[in-house]
Design an enzyme around this catalytic site. Structure first.
Site, PDB file in Angstrom:
ATOM      1  N   ASN A   9       8.444  41.619 -23.134  1.00 51.61           N
ATOM      2  CA  ASN A   9       9.547  41.675 -24.095  1.00 51.61           C
ATOM      3  C   ASN A   9       9.721  40.259 -24.637  1.00 51.61           C
ATOM      4  OD1 ASN A   9      11.905  41.941 -25.531  1.00 51.61           O
ATOM      5  ND2 ASN A   9      13.231  42.133 -23.721  1.00 51.61           N
ATOM      6  N   LYS A  11      11.562  39.284 -26.931  1.00 48.44           N
ATOM      7  CA  LYS A  11      12.919  39.047 -27.443  1.00 48.44           C
ATOM      8  C   LYS A  11      12.818  38.389 -28.836  1.00 48.44           C
ATOM      9  CE  LYS A  11      14.299  38.539 -22.674  1.00 48.44           C
ATOM     10  NZ  LYS A  11      15.420  38.408 -21.773  1.00 48.44           N
ATOM     11  N   HIS A  94      18.177  47.777 -24.075  1.00 46.06           N
ATOM     12  CA  HIS A  94      18.079  46.545 -23.281  1.00 46.06           C
ATOM     13  C   HIS A  94      19.486  45.983 -23.050  1.00 46.06           C
ATOM     14  CE1 HIS A  94      17.135  42.412 -22.162  1.00 46.06           C
ATOM     15  NE2 HIS A  94      15.937  42.863 -21.827  1.00 46.06           N
ATOM     16  N   GLU A  96      20.629  43.122 -23.249  1.00 51.56           N
ATOM     17  CA  GLU A  96      21.091  42.182 -24.281  1.00 51.56           C
ATOM     18  C   GLU A  96      21.610  42.946 -25.499  1.00 51.56           C
ATOM     19  OE1 GLU A  96      17.533  39.818 -24.380  1.00 51.56           O
ATOM     20  OE2 GLU A  96      17.991  39.074 -22.383  1.00 51.56           O
ATOM     21  N   GLU A 166      16.519  47.174 -14.806  1.00 52.25           N
ATOM     22  CA  GLU A 166      16.704  45.735 -14.994  1.00 52.25           C
ATOM     23  C   GLU A 166      18.110  45.330 -14.562  1.00 52.25           C
ATOM     24  OE1 GLU A 166      13.778  44.062 -17.960  1.00 52.25           O
ATOM     25  OE2 GLU A 166      15.456  44.734 -19.153  1.00 52.25           O
ATOM     26  N   GLY A 172      16.465  36.729 -17.115  1.00 47.21           N
ATOM     27  CA  GLY A 172      16.482  35.389 -17.687  1.00 47.21           C
ATOM     28  C   GLY A 172      17.197  34.358 -16.824  1.00 47.21           C
ATOM     29  N   SER A 212      13.256  38.508 -14.307  1.00 48.72           N
ATOM     30  CA  SER A 212      12.594  37.315 -13.774  1.00 48.72           C
ATOM     31  C   SER A 212      11.340  37.636 -12.962  1.00 48.72           C
ATOM     32  CB  SER A 212      13.587  36.468 -12.957  1.00 48.72           C
ATOM     33  OG  SER A 212      14.679  36.078 -13.769  1.00 48.72           O
TER      34      SER A 212
HETATM   35  C1  PEP Z   1      13.765  41.248 -20.063  1.00 46.65           C
HETATM   36  O1  PEP Z   1      14.051  40.685 -21.098  1.00 46.65           O
HETATM   37  O2  PEP Z   1      13.669  42.469 -20.054  1.00 46.65           O
HETATM   38  C2  PEP Z   1      13.538  40.441 -18.863  1.00 46.65           C
HETATM   39  C3  PEP Z   1      13.305  41.055 -17.741  1.00 46.65           C
HETATM   40  O3  PEP Z   1      13.597  39.077 -18.998  1.00 46.65           O
HETATM   41  P1  PEP Z   1      13.149  37.977 -17.907  1.00 46.65           P
HETATM   42  O4  PEP Z   1      11.808  38.419 -17.380  1.00 46.65           O
HETATM   43  O5  PEP Z   1      13.093  36.707 -18.649  1.00 46.65           O
HETATM   44  O6  PEP Z   1      14.183  37.997 -16.836  1.00 46.65           O
END
Ligand code: PEP
Length: 250
Positions: A9, A11, A94, A96, A166, A172, A212
């Protein structure tokens, strides 16, 4: 046996020129992957990345889809636009989007149906906030999000969907769920899918972990029986890091 799926992703990162550089570096590094490989890129990169990945094992996805076919929806993007540009997958709901753009279980449900009607492969994100986990509400929150996302979605369509678990507190932040937390919560989500659609669909559904995930923790996360892959944010922005994760997923 469920085939693992690793999706990047990106973003709101990578201009077209940067996308070209990243994908060109990534293609040879993941060509022998044993899992499905997807990169979910900004809208303006989709056509270019799809062209660069044509005939390869990397599939292209978007990060959002409108629930309507077309019309007065400023800033949204339609299924037809995504497909014509070369997207096969789309991330929906997501955290976000939920946090900053008012996405709700209802809008996630509407976007999911629109993706399915149009033959796009959805990756539906669910996950609890830190206060939910600390308050013992992880399962309640995940169940509400899964039930809301799949409302009136048929079993046949559900079977085409990937879920990404998630935990919001792990996205992040560099803070990963433990292997046990990831396995246990994904197992719980699978049990919710089983309640909705039965064991056959639940057992076949791919449920990723996201939050992460990186080169250091991918092996132990992927060794968990319930974890069918990863949705990768930060670590998908560097070819070596993402390739490492892809090649670790068997
Ligand atoms: C994501 O954006 O779905 C995500 C898991 O980000 P990160 O791996 O940076 O935590």
């Amino acid at each position: 046996m469920r085939k693992a799926i690793i999706a990047g992703n990106w973003k709101m990162n990578k201009t077209a020129a940067e996308a070209k550089e990243l994908v060109t570096a990534l293609l040879p590094k993941v060509k022998n992957a044993k899992c499905d490989v997807v990169v979910c890129v900004p809208f303006t990169d989709i056509a270019l990345v799809a062209e660069l990945c044509r005939g390869s094992n990397i599939k292209v996805g978007a990060q959002n889809i409108a629930w309507a076919d077309n019309g007065a929806f400023t800033g949204e993007i339609s299924a037809a636009m995504l497909k014509e540009a070369g997207a096969e997958y789309v991330i929906i709901g997501h955290s976000e989007r939920r946090q900053y753009f008012g996405e709700t279980d209802k809008s996630v449900n509407a976007r999911l149906k629109q993706a399915l009607i149009n033959g796009l492969k959805p990756i539906v994100c669910v996950g609890e906030k830190l206060e939910d986990r600390e308050g013992g509400n992880t399962e309640k929150v995940c169940k509400t999000q899964v039930v809301g996302a799949f409302e009136t979605v048929s079993a046949d369509d559900a079977a085409k969907t990937v879920i990404a678990y998630e935990p919001v507190w792990a996205i992040g932040t560099g803070k990963t769920a433990t292997d046990e937390q990831a396995n246990e919560t994904i197992g719980y989500i699978r049990s919710v899918v089983k309640e909705l659609y039965g064991a056959k669909i639940a057992d076949a559904m791919r449920i990723q972990y996201g939050g992460s995930m990186n080169a250091k923790n991918v092996d132990s996360l992927m060794a968990q029986p319930e974890v069918d892959g990863g949705l990768i944010g930060g670590a998908s922005l560097k070819a070596d890091d993402f390739a490492y994760i892809v090649n670790a997923a068997k």
